[in-house]
Write an enzyme that holds these catalytic residues in place. Structure first.
Site, short mmCIF file in Angstrom:
data_model
loop_
_atom_site.label_atom_id
_atom_site.label_comp_id
_atom_site.label_asym_id
_atom_site.label_seq_id
_atom_site.Cartn_x
_atom_site.Cartn_y
_atom_site.Cartn_z
N SER A 1 -6.37 3.03 -5.66
CA SER A 1 -5.72 3.99 -4.63
C SER A 1 -6.08 5.15 -5.03
O SER A 1 -6.30 6.30 -4.10
CB SER A 1 -4.46 3.55 -4.37
OG SER A 1 -4.18 2.22 -3.68
N ALA B 1 -7.94 6.83 -6.96
CA ALA B 1 -9.41 7.29 -6.84
C ALA B 1 -9.78 7.53 -5.30
O ALA B 1 -10.68 8.36 -4.94
CB ALA B 1 -10.41 6.29 -7.62
N GLU B 2 -9.44 6.46 -4.47
CA GLU B 2 -9.77 6.35 -3.27
C GLU B 2 -9.40 7.70 -2.43
O GLU B 2 -9.85 8.73 -1.91
CB GLU B 2 -9.35 5.19 -2.58
CG GLU B 2 -10.15 4.17 -2.95
CD GLU B 2 -9.53 2.72 -2.70
OE1 GLU B 2 -9.98 1.63 -2.84
OE2 GLU B 2 -8.37 2.80 -2.17
N HIS C 1 0.93 -1.14 -0.12
CA HIS C 1 0.04 0.12 0.08
C HIS C 1 0.89 1.20 -0.03
O HIS C 1 1.83 1.30 0.63
CB HIS C 1 -0.86 -0.08 1.35
CG HIS C 1 -2.10 -0.97 1.18
ND1 HIS C 1 -1.99 -2.38 1.10
CD2 HIS C 1 -3.50 -0.96 0.80
CE1 HIS C 1 -2.98 -2.97 1.04
NE2 HIS C 1 -3.96 -2.16 0.80
N PRO C 2 0.43 2.30 -0.57
CA PRO C 2 0.97 3.51 -0.69
C PRO C 2 1.07 4.39 0.53
O PRO C 2 0.14 4.16 1.45
CB PRO C 2 0.51 4.25 -1.84
CG PRO C 2 -0.84 3.82 -1.80
CD PRO C 2 -1.01 2.29 -1.39
#
Lengths: 293, 293, 293, 293
Positions: free
Chosen positions: D85, D87-88, D68-69
């Protein structure tokens, strides 16, 4: 109950027999409608019947009006009402009047008949006994022409309710109202679950009577409307909410005895076909209500 | 009523005579206080009297307790109570009990006397008939020692109220409560003027009775508290507000009959010496109430 | 401040000197009143002064009007206003306008002077900056005669407030309003104690500014009114109540974050001399407010 | 979007390709689920995927977490996030932070990574920027084991929302919340029609932003929920109701300026998947709100 499609396709005699008493003792209304079949719905069927009444000559209307019984007349009850009239009068409690009420109805009936020469007609399913007596008082000063119009209008309301109970169709006549409630516990910010509710029809002259009891469900509402699937009778009501036990059961600190225990809300119904929502917002120390929607 | 300064300076006999029945049939309490004169206020005077009771031997206390009449006992009423006891019992309506209430009191008195050997004592001015019967039920399971303490505490409450009615002083004993209301018309954003209000003491066993009537003044309040200058008796009450006529008189559009007409608020009093404020915020379609201050 | 009795008995010169600027740069009003001494109260004194204005010829009134400075005029502020004018303009923040506000005032002043040939006059102590700008807009379309009447009426309001600050008397001019609040915790049925309250004057053009801070006391009220002893300026306000910490401090179960934390009430003041009461009824899950009295 | 039935019947490769990024950069989760096809609904499909995660060895989970970033990391944004990610993060405004917010996120990310050695993971669609920063503060004191568990739980929440957006099925995952309102005009006893409503997400550090605008319909409600079909982000909100124009348009007498004009309600959302109902009961002089259901 009959399916509309069956009524559309049966013989004319069967059609008339089925709907003969939608207008009291007046099969000619059904006869007039029979030739216009098929009907796309109960709405168009009812429109056809009332159109026949609208077109009828004065004498026929007067006969239609005179075909109706007096309200709460014991002699007539003994000698026989149509089943429809009997059920309607019973629904509003006209078969179990107190002496004071009985006398009030007798007086009103006599005065009305003496003035107009025809019986007082009202759609009793839309009323309580108190509101019928008030309606008497209000209509008695009218002139005969206005009263004849009113009598026909009430006969059409009676007919609509009879038709609604006789015929199954995809569409519905707009004859049903609804009375609902909702209890919000603003102490805990949640619907109040398990509150015992009692709906009483209040009467000034006779006896007030409980007409519904319910418990609030997990959403603070009642599973069924307090009154639904029929007109909500015009009149005064009390909703009684037992909140004392509810808060005690949740161990909410309160005074002894609790400041609020049984909360009565008194309100009137004026629109039998409307939806009347009477919610309660409550803490152990405060409450509020309003006419909702 | 006597001025405190007069009681401070009169003879000891006059002092004792004046305060002989503050504690029922027990002038020795006044005698004990007499020698401590002068008193700076009615508070210190009362403290001196209760201190005398606290110091008294067990036998004297038992005699003091036994000096009290049974509540609502017809035989004792016939043969004579002290004027104080009689007025107190009458104030709560013990002289006009329904048959059911009378029997309930008899049963309670007998059970109490049979268990403890002394009469049940309660400061009736702080109670309604219903709350006295509940108090009976609550105290009957106690042991004799606890009940003796409770009886003495109630006797001191009775004494405080008697003293408050006998003696004029700049200071006051904290024996008065207050019940007030306020009607805000949130439809027009103003105090609701001229609303008729009725306060009823609700009874489960006997008859509910109206204890105050008032009209709201230009500030939406009543000129006098609904109850004031005395304890507010523990019990259940109804406040009834006639708002239908108020809004009709202001030509506010409403339904027919009006959704709200007579609004009842039911609540309980638990703290006779407190200030209980029960306001009403009202429009023709909504209302709210809360325990205010 | 001067005692009215002193003003009644001092020399005429002293009287005029004391009241010379009640009407801006116009001692002739005080002179006219001086000869009518003694006055039974500040009310009659003020009535005598306004009567003198009412009787004055047109030219004198025009001079009186022209004796007033422009609002928020920087050049005039530099060269000197009367102490009274200066304090009044500062009280409403005219000495610390934002650029946008300053320009708006300049534009309004110029337009007004250009149309009527005299300065726009308003009793600034009854206003906020926003309401002065709205007043400008409303008055600009008037004709000169109406504006002259309005200017004189505003001058009399200014004079009443100046007189109220100069003269001590048993009676009072009706120039003071009041803004108060009250916080009822309807979760626990008690006044909410220790709630932090902030009153902000809201501005659309300039900067909103906090005008009062208070804590609720043991009765849920503030020890002093939020605004009192002066007119409550016409305008829009925010009352902010910090209820999150209050309920957290009482260990009331709530959500995380709490549903209600800081509660803002926005309302307008329209009657500077009235008593405006803005209470809050609050639980962790609900609140209500209303214009009280 | 894919039909569940298609996913049930396509090749294993197609299935994995479709769901590869439900768990970020971790197609092995989809692979584990693929062999368990067919699924009776999206619920069982999601359960199969989370079961695969639950069974995975520690090292695989750590790899999943590390896939995950960082939140709001500009370098990573430049070099590329998964579309999911990106878009979220954009949905919660992480792509347009104020400088102060950006620094706060940087500080929090660094502190978290320094302590735990893996990135801070949260399901941002359930949050506002403010609540993410509070979540950081709350989780930073945890130990690594607890944080690993929390990270996996948040990854499953992210996955549920991704799956919900990818797959069409008769059943639904319980990932959507709802925020609704209702305006009752208790001055006229009717739903308030045509009231303009604005929902603003309040921020302490950054900029508050309007997230919904609506007009009340004939039932006093909004045609669509203010927020619906997705989680309602945890955070503080303002609902602003323009009631001044509404009452003015109905010619209701009021003060000038009107006592109530724009009414703000401030409240917090704590349960993103719940239904939060925030109604307004209003007259020109009073209003009330509560957490409804």
């Amino acid at each position: 109950m009959k399916e509309l499609s069956d009524l559309n396709h049966c013989s004319q005699d069967e059609f008339v027999a089925a709907l003969a008493n939608v207008f009291e003792h007046s099969p000619w209304v059904a006869e007039a409608a029979a030739v216009l079949r098929p009907f796309a719905g109960i709405g168009p069927l009812f429109a056809a019947m009332t159109a026949a009444v609208d077109r009828a000559p004065h004498e026929a209307l007067m006969t239609l009006i005179r075909a109706h019984p007096d309200l709460a007349n014991k002699t007539q009850r003994a000698t026989g009402l149509t089943a429809e009239s009997s059920a309607e009068q019973d629904s509003v409690g006209l078969d179990r009047l107190s002496d004071a009420e009985y006398e009030a109805f007798e007086r009103a009936n006599s005065a009305y008949r003496a003035k107009f020469g025809f019986p007082y007609i009202v759609c009793v399913r839309r009323h309580t006994r108190d509101s019928i007596l008030r309606d008497f008082e209000r209509r008695l000063p009218n002139d005969a022409k206005a009263e004849m119009r009113t009598a026909i209008a009430e006969i059409c309301r009676i007919a609509a309710l009879r038709l609604d109970q006789l015929v199954v169709s995809d569409d519905r006549l707009p004859v049903h109202g609804r009375l609902s409630t909702h209890v919000l516990d603003t102490h805990s910010g949640r619907p109040a679950v398990g509150i015992s509710i009692e709906l009483t029809e209040l009467s000034e002259l006779g006896t007030s009577r409980v007409v519904a009891r319910a418990l609030t469900n997990s959403d603070g509402r009642t599973d069924q409307p307090l009154i639904g699937g029929r007109p909500v009778p015009i009149g005064r009501y009390e909703l009684m909410f037992r909140v004392g036990g509810y808060f005690a059961g949740r161990n909410v600190p309160t005074s002894d005895p609790p400041f609020l225990d049984r909360i009565p809300l008194h309100f009137s119904v004026s629109d039998p076909e409307g939806h009347l929502h009477v919610p309660l917002l409550v803490t152990p120390w405060s409450y509020a209500t309003y006419r909702g929607s």
